[in-house]
Design a protein around this motif. Structure first.
Motif, short mmCIF file in Angstrom:
data_model
loop_
_atom_site.label_atom_id
_atom_site.label_comp_id
_atom_site.label_asym_id
_atom_site.label_seq_id
_atom_site.Cartn_x
_atom_site.Cartn_y
_atom_site.Cartn_z
N ASP A 191 0.83 -1.21 0.00
CA ASP A 191 0.00 0.00 0.00
C ASP A 191 0.86 1.26 0.00
O ASP A 191 0.50 2.28 -0.62
CB ASP A 191 -0.93 0.01 1.22
CG ASP A 191 -2.01 -1.05 1.14
OD1 ASP A 191 -2.25 -1.57 0.03
OD2 ASP A 191 -2.61 -1.36 2.18
N HIS A 229 1.94 1.88 -3.48
CA HIS A 229 0.79 2.35 -4.27
C HIS A 229 0.54 3.83 -4.00
O HIS A 229 0.33 4.63 -4.93
CB HIS A 229 -0.45 1.52 -3.93
CG HIS A 229 -1.56 1.67 -4.92
ND1 HIS A 229 -2.78 1.06 -4.75
CD2 HIS A 229 -1.65 2.38 -6.08
CE1 HIS A 229 -3.57 1.38 -5.76
NE2 HIS A 229 -2.91 2.19 -6.58
N ARG A 230 0.59 4.23 -2.74
CA ARG A 230 0.38 5.64 -2.38
C ARG A 230 1.45 6.53 -3.00
O ARG A 230 1.17 7.66 -3.41
CB ARG A 230 0.36 5.81 -0.86
CG ARG A 230 -0.91 5.28 -0.20
CD ARG A 230 -1.03 5.80 1.22
NE ARG A 230 0.11 5.43 2.05
CZ ARG A 230 0.19 4.31 2.76
NH1 ARG A 230 -0.81 3.42 2.71
NH2 ARG A 230 1.24 4.05 3.50
N SER A 231 2.69 6.04 -3.04
CA SER A 231 3.76 6.88 -3.59
C SER A 231 3.55 7.10 -5.08
O SER A 231 3.82 8.19 -5.61
CB SER A 231 5.14 6.25 -3.32
OG SER A 231 5.45 5.23 -4.23
N LEU A 232 3.06 6.09 -5.79
CA LEU A 232 2.75 6.24 -7.21
C LEU A 232 1.62 7.24 -7.42
O LEU A 232 1.67 8.09 -8.31
CB LEU A 232 2.38 4.88 -7.80
CG LEU A 232 3.55 3.95 -8.13
CD1 LEU A 232 3.05 2.51 -8.29
CD2 LEU A 232 4.26 4.41 -9.39
N GLN A 233 0.59 7.14 -6.60
CA GLN A 233 -0.54 8.06 -6.71
C GLN A 233 -0.12 9.49 -6.37
O GLN A 233 -0.55 10.44 -7.02
CB GLN A 233 -1.67 7.59 -5.79
CG GLN A 233 -2.31 6.28 -6.22
CD GLN A 233 -3.28 5.74 -5.19
OE1 GLN A 233 -3.08 5.89 -3.98
NE2 GLN A 233 -4.35 5.10 -5.66
N LYS A 234 0.72 9.63 -5.37
CA LYS A 234 1.20 10.95 -4.96
C LYS A 234 2.01 11.61 -6.07
O LYS A 234 1.78 12.78 -6.42
CB LYS A 234 2.06 10.82 -3.70
CG LYS A 234 2.69 12.13 -3.24
CD LYS A 234 3.59 11.90 -2.04
CE LYS A 234 4.32 13.18 -1.65
NZ LYS A 234 5.24 12.95 -0.50
N SER A 287 1.98 10.90 -9.22
CA SER A 287 1.10 11.13 -10.37
C SER A 287 0.30 12.42 -10.20
O SER A 287 0.09 13.17 -11.17
CB SER A 287 0.14 9.94 -10.54
OG SER A 287 -0.64 10.09 -11.69
N ALA A 288 -0.12 12.71 -8.97
CA ALA A 288 -0.88 13.92 -8.69
C ALA A 288 0.01 15.17 -8.72
O ALA A 288 -0.45 16.27 -9.07
CB ALA A 288 -1.57 13.80 -7.34
N GLU A 323 -0.65 4.84 -14.82
CA GLU A 323 -2.10 4.67 -14.85
C GLU A 323 -2.47 3.59 -13.85
O GLU A 323 -1.70 2.65 -13.63
CB GLU A 323 -2.58 4.28 -16.25
CG GLU A 323 -2.24 5.30 -17.35
CD GLU A 323 -3.05 6.58 -17.23
OE1 GLU A 323 -4.09 6.56 -16.52
OE2 GLU A 323 -2.64 7.58 -17.83
N GLU A 324 -3.63 3.71 -13.24
CA GLU A 324 -4.04 2.77 -12.19
C GLU A 324 -4.02 1.32 -12.65
O GLU A 324 -3.76 0.43 -11.86
CB GLU A 324 -5.42 3.14 -11.65
CG GLU A 324 -5.39 4.19 -10.55
CD GLU A 324 -4.61 3.75 -9.31
OE1 GLU A 324 -4.69 2.56 -8.93
OE2 GLU A 324 -3.90 4.59 -8.75
N TRP A 360 -1.04 -0.82 -11.73
CA TRP A 360 -0.95 -1.43 -10.40
C TRP A 360 -1.41 -2.88 -10.43
O TRP A 360 -0.89 -3.73 -9.68
CB TRP A 360 -1.77 -0.62 -9.38
CG TRP A 360 -1.64 -1.17 -7.99
CD1 TRP A 360 -2.58 -1.85 -7.27
CD2 TRP A 360 -0.47 -1.12 -7.17
NE1 TRP A 360 -2.08 -2.22 -6.04
CE2 TRP A 360 -0.79 -1.78 -5.95
CE3 TRP A 360 0.80 -0.57 -7.33
CZ2 TRP A 360 0.14 -1.91 -4.91
CZ3 TRP A 360 1.72 -0.70 -6.30
CH2 TRP A 360 1.37 -1.37 -5.10
#
Length: 247
Positions: free
Chosen positions: A205, A208-213, A215-216, A224-225, A228
């Protein structure tokens, strides 16, 4: 090889692998020494500055341990000394040696230094630089990754988890790709061999959060999601037993 000697009010302990660095002294851990020798080949700025130098046909990474957070603003690079085996440098070099014996893709430790002054210590670590490698974060700033690479990332993480290797800071900056697209994990400060499976989902997790961060935060970021899902598929394929226990 380990040597320890008093230097005035300080006490310096140095460990080194003569295969990579046959001769080591206090200067070995000083970036200015390598700059004067014209052996400094680069640097990277994060919490502190990481230096890269070349010696004896090998390239190395020199890192000085620094504290983070509010405590870091006060103590910066000072840690309470409770024994050499408990220092950050000794623990990381010992874990890296263990990881390398397991055949897992991580840096090889070359030298470590702990300098004790009164009840506190400062520390440095030198590792062998992974040839022709770049962190996945910088890849994603420039281009997409293939589904095979995403799958390989998941498989590599699962291999570390199989051997109970807990990465304290599993983020996209600490995953490397070399020129052959082999996946490596780096930066094992505060990492350990950890029993059980309860922590493994949290570890995934965090990534995953670091990728989302990232990306934002970045206008152009090639994540892209659906990618994952390939990480999870790779993780599952490498060790379905662990994956089943997590779900």
């Amino acid at each position: 090889m380990t040597s320890a000697q008093p230097t005035g009010t300080k006490y310096e302990t140095i460990w080194f692998d003569p295969v990579y660095l046959p001769e080591v002294s206090s200067s070995t851990f000083d970036a200015s020494y390598w700059r004067e020798k014209q052996a400094l080949i680069g640097s990277s700025v994060g919490r502190g500055t990481t230096y890269f130098f070349k010696e004896h046909q090998h390239e190395f990474v020199l890192r000085h341990y620094l504290r983070g957070g509010l405590v870091g603003k006060i103590l910066n690079d000072q840690y309470l000394f409770t024994g050499i085996a408990n220092t950050r440098a000794w623990q990381e070099k010992a874990l890296l040696s263990h990881i390398r014996k397991l055949g897992l893709p991580a840096p090889t430790p070359a030298a470590a230094r702990v300098t004790k002054h009164w009840g506190y210590y400062r520390a440095d670590l030198i590792t062998v630089k992974i040839p022709n490698a770049q962190d996945v974060h910088h890849h994603l700033l420039k281009h997409t990754l293939s589904n095979e690479v995403w799958t390989s990332i998941g498989k590599t993480i699962a291999q570390f988890h199989q051997h109970q290797i807990y990465h304290h800071d599993l983020n996209i900056h600490n995953i490397m790709l070399d020129k052959d697209n082999k996946v490596w994990l780096i930066d094992f400060d505060k990492c350990t061999v950890k029993p059980g499976d309860h922590w493994k989902q949290d570890n995934l997790d965090r990534l995953h959060r670091s990728l989302q961060k990232e990306s934002a935060m970045n206008v152009k970021y090639f994540f892209e999601e659906h990618a994952w899902n390939y990480i999870i598929e790779g993780y599952k394929a490498s060790n379905s037993k662990i994956f089943t226990s997590l779900n």
